[in-house]
Structure formats: C-alpha cells, structure tokens
Design an enzyme around this catalytic site. Structure first.
Site, PDB file in Angstrom:
ATOM      1  N   HIS A 100     -41.345 -28.396 -53.321  1.00  0.00           N
ATOM      2  CA  HIS A 100     -40.071 -28.486 -54.043  1.00  0.00           C
ATOM      3  C   HIS A 100     -39.920 -29.900 -54.584  1.00  0.00           C
ATOM      4  O   HIS A 100     -40.346 -30.850 -53.946  1.00  0.00           O
ATOM      5  CB  HIS A 100     -38.920 -28.135 -53.098  1.00  0.00           C
ATOM      6  CG  HIS A 100     -37.594 -28.087 -53.783  1.00  0.00           C
ATOM      7  ND1 HIS A 100     -36.857 -29.228 -54.048  1.00  0.00           N
ATOM      8  CD2 HIS A 100     -36.892 -27.049 -54.292  1.00  0.00           C
ATOM      9  CE1 HIS A 100     -35.749 -28.869 -54.687  1.00  0.00           C
ATOM     10  NE2 HIS A 100     -35.737 -27.556 -54.847  1.00  0.00           N
ATOM     11  N   ASP A 128     -32.067 -20.603 -56.506  1.00  0.00           N
ATOM     12  CA  ASP A 128     -31.742 -22.008 -56.240  1.00  0.00           C
ATOM     13  C   ASP A 128     -30.305 -22.122 -55.734  1.00  0.00           C
ATOM     14  O   ASP A 128     -29.629 -23.112 -55.982  1.00  0.00           O
ATOM     15  CB  ASP A 128     -31.959 -22.900 -57.471  1.00  0.00           C
ATOM     16  CG  ASP A 128     -32.314 -24.341 -57.096  1.00  0.00           C
ATOM     17  OD1 ASP A 128     -32.330 -24.649 -55.885  1.00  0.00           O
ATOM     18  OD2 ASP A 128     -32.561 -25.144 -58.009  1.00  0.00           O
TER      19      ASP A 128
HETATM   20 CA    CA Z   1     -34.102 -26.015 -55.446  1.00  0.00          CA
END
Ligand code: CA
Length: 393
Positions: free
Chosen positions: A223, A348
C-alpha cells in the site's frame, strides 16, 4: 442489521444499477430482492487503532524518523484536523470522519457495508502503518495490531478478513510474524505500507519476507505512503500532492518497479504482490517501460539481468485493485491489460465511500462473468477466502 433490511437495501441498490449499462443478469428490480448471484468482496479496506494513533503522535513529537514527507504531511494533517486531541476526536470533528470510521472494526463498519451491499471486507492497517518506527517498536505494534485484527475477524468471520501487518525493519522477524499471523491468527497475507524508513523491499536483505510469503502461498499487499526522503521534496510545495493525490501512487509504483527490476520474481516465481489504485498507474506504462529498459540495458549492464521483460512480471506476479479509482477509463485499461483474473474490487473505505465504488463497478462496461471475478472469485482465490476466515470461524 437484519437480513431483511440488508436484502431490501441491496434490492434498492440493484434497482439503481439496472439503470446502468450492465444488469448483472437481472432483468427487473423485483428479481434483485432475491439472493445475490455473487458476493461483493472489497479488499483494500482500512482500519487503525488508538494504540497506533498514540504511537504515531509520540514518534512525531519525540523521535521523528528521517522522513520529511511523513513528518510534514502528517504533522500538518494533525494540526489541521486536531487529530492529536483524542478527546475532541472522539466527539467527532469535521474532516476527521475517515479516521474515526477507521477505528470501528465492528457494528458501524458492518452497517456501512450493508448499506452498500458489500458482503466482505479484507482489512489492512492504514498508511503509514508501522513503517515509521524503529525495529523493536514496529515489531511489537505489528503483533498487537494483528491480534486486534484477528479479534475483529473472529467476531464477524463471514464479513471480515484481514492482512497481517509486518515490520520489515527486522526482516526475519517480519517473516516470523507473517507465518504466525497466517497459521495461528487466520490472516490472509501480509501488508506493508511501502517504503520502510526510506528503504524499499528490492534490497535482498528483505527477501526472507518474500521467501516466507511464497512458502505460505499468501500475497503481500504493498500500500502507498508519502514518498521517501529523497523523492518527496518537489511534491511538497503543493500540500497534499505528496499524499493520495499523486505522491502515493508515485511511491508505490516506483516500489513495484524496483521489485520487478531486482529480479526477486526470478528467485520467487510464485510470489504474488497486490497493488491498489488500479495498479498505481503501471498498467498504462508497461510497453514503454519494457522498450526503454531494454534500450538502457544495452547501454549499461543492469544491476541484475532479468529472465523476462518487466511487463511479464507485472502480469504474472501482481494483482491490482480498484481502490479509490471509481472511474471507468482507467478501469477499462486495467481490465484490458491485466485481464479479468487479476483485477479485484476494492473501495478504500473509510477514505472513500462504499456506495460510490459499488455504483461504479456495477455500471462498469464488463461482462457479468468478469464482474463476478472482480467482485468475488478473484479475491476468494488470491486471499483464500473460501477457506476458514480464522480460528473459530
Ligand atoms: Ca488505501
């Protein structure tokens, strides 16, 4: 939320989806009230803990790492949002909603999933994770975070799964924690928030982590975070450019390319990396990267001669997710370049809204069969979600 309400909400959502280009095989809204033909699994869904927030506050105040990107961006965010005023934070401040929702690993999160028709989240610790700490503290925080995550998964094994936070500051320790988290906590892979105190994982000293991931047959999710020390300065004149606006994908795509060029996938050919944000832009660049790196390899011998062109590894050793990229143009490009087996749905959450991501994917110009792969079966395969979600599941 009871099943009836979930079903009704989903029916409403599906009803609106019928207005889009694809109907997922549903010819009229009434049919949508029945069982869904697939599960919506979202795979880059973020959380944090109060312990992590306080640790981050302390390290910024007392012992900041040599990372001007981290210290300036997060320091400014903290001042602006009052993040460090935990009491204030807990009563809720405008703009801090994302972070507050990140702490909720229970009912509030499940309700938000229900409202959008999301069946399962694969959770990961939000950026910058444990990358900013020294080895001992990072290792301790990784373990306690994984315990907390496993507890949340045990409470909702049919709705939540998780990736293990690991701390590359101690590569052997990170490999051990990955193994512990997968084999005893039931977590589904590893999570690394990009560079670790300005170091990238292409350095062979970190490869014991990849060796373990390959042995366990679990993926590592890389990430993004604010770019490393030597990269961040030109971003910083425009606040936020260094973060999710542009710096995040620049850092994470560089990280991925460094991995590819290091030859790690020649050494660990079954290793699988997951990138968010539609592959951090890399699907757009692959042919040019192949062509130019071949040219430059003829000028100067590369650090390591690869067995295949860079794009080969991207297409064989990476999966990408749609997190935060609810736009059909990049979605279509990624789908065409990687094929429907290597694109996974993600929201997200809590930094993006579940409903926006579902609406965009429901209306995406892909076949119903491909949507089932992107929403469900790819995630089940990559993260082995059809197996037990965790001990006691
Ligand atoms: Ca993220």
């Amino acid at each position: 939320m009871d099943l009836d309400r979930r079903t009704l909400l989903r029916a409403g959502l599906w009803g609106s989806a019928l207005l889009g280009a694809n109907t997922l095989g549903l010819s009229r809204p009434a049919e949508a009230a029945g069982p869904t033909p697939f599960r919506r699994i979202a795979v880059e869904e973020e959380f944090s803990t109060l312990e992590l927030l306080l640790a981050q506050r302390k390290v910024l105040a007392e012992n900041p790492p040599d990372e001007p990107g981290f210290t300036r961006f997060w320091g400014t965010m903290a001042d602006s949002l009052g993040i460090w005023g935990v009491v204030q934070e807990l009563v809720g401040l405008p703009g801090s909603r994302g972070l507050m929702r990140a702490f909720d690993l229970g009912e509030g999160r499940i309700e938000a999933m229900d409202a959008a028709g999301i069946d399962m989240q694969v959770l990961q610790l939000t950026s910058p994770g444990v990358q900013i700490y020294d080895a001992a503290q990072a290792g301790d925080l990784a373990q306690s975070t994984n315990e907390r995550l496993a507890e949340a998964v045990r409470a909702h094994p049919d709705r939540l799964a998780g990736l293990a936070t690991i701390a590359p500051q101690d590569p052997a320790g990170a490999a051990r924690e990955l193994e512990r988290a997968v084999t005893t906590l039931g977590l589904k892979g590893g999570l690394i928030n990009s560079h670790t105190r300005n170091e990238y994982l292409d350095d062979p000293k970190f490869w014991v982590i990849f060796e373990k991931a390959q042995e366990l047959d679990v993926p590592i999710y890389i990430h993004p975070r604010v770019p490393a020390r030597d990269m961040v300065k030109p971003f910083q004149e425009y606040f936020g450019l260094e973060a999710a606006a542009f710096g995040f994908p620049m850092d994470a795509s560089l990280h991925a390319l460094r991995l590819i060029l290091s030859g790690v996938f020649d050494d660990y050919p079954r290793l699988q990396i997951v990138l968010g944000h539609m592959g951090e832009g890399l699907p757009f660049w692959l042919p040019r990267i192949d062509k130019k790196m071949a040219l430059f390899a003829s000028v100067k011998e590369p650090r390591r001669k690869l067995e295949k062109p860079p794009s080969h590894y991207f297409l064989e050793n990476f999966h990408i997710t749609t997190s935060g990229m609810n736009y059909h143009a990049p979605m279509k490009l990624a789908h065409e370049v990687l094929g429907p087996e290597r694109v996974l749905f993600a929201v997200d959450y809590p930094f993006e809204e579940n409903e926006d991501a579902v609406r965009a994917m429901d209306a995406a110009p892909f076949s119903d069969a491909d949507k089932v792969k992107i929403y469900q079966t790819n995630a089940e395969r990559v993260f082995k979600l059809s197996e037990r979600a965790g001990p006691g599941a």
